[in-house]
Design a protein around this motif. Sequence first.
Motif: not given
Length: 254
Positions: A1-27
Amino acid sequence: MFSLQGQKILVVGIANAQSIAYGCARAFRNQGADLAVTWLNAKAEPHVRPLAEELGAEVMMPLDVTVPGEMETVFAELKERWGKVDTILHSIAFAPKEDLHGRVIDTSAEGFGRAMDISVHSFLRMIRAAEPLMAKGGTCLSVSFFGSTRVVEHYNIMGPVKAALESSVRYAAAELGEKGIRVHALSPGPLATRAASGIDHFYKLLAEATVRAPTHMLTTIDDVGAMAAFLASPEAKNLTGGIHDIDGGYSITA
């Protein structure tokens, strides 16, 4: 339904694979965005770098918001590498253990100041650093919890801190709206993350959330990631200043 193609995104806060930031980065990545990922320090790097590499992050750097100059270095690199930033995700919070585990009224001035600086003011500094790179608009996201507006046992000083974060979101959204820069807080239900494990009796809160939430399900980092990706998308261009509950309805229950 939507795309982030071409977006440049900074993700701050990943500590491990259980981190909220990791779930967001993956999405973000699954929707086509290019990522920059930071880690706290050399001790954290071995846990975060493999995840960043798995996500194909184009920029991977340390960022301790308490170290003068580190945030400026990150944004200088983003400017040189990308020339713009479309979205930032700030998923960091901290309170000294002795203050976190004590009564709010007993919080030390130093502990209160550190908690506010790392958990709230660093988000404002990050927005300010991103602003010149968001000439065509952008999205700034942080992470809150409903203990900001309701007393949650053992959440203690982080309640007032998250309340300040949410107020900061609203004011920043009002100030930057005319530039097309949107500001939001993601507010997940209880999640079994490394950061949450520092809260006394947190697993009791997880059990209670499963019972009380209308969906009878715990929030996952993928649930949070889905909301973050939508808010970063062009389809959310007229949404700003929101505190978005992602908790199976837990926050509506008495």
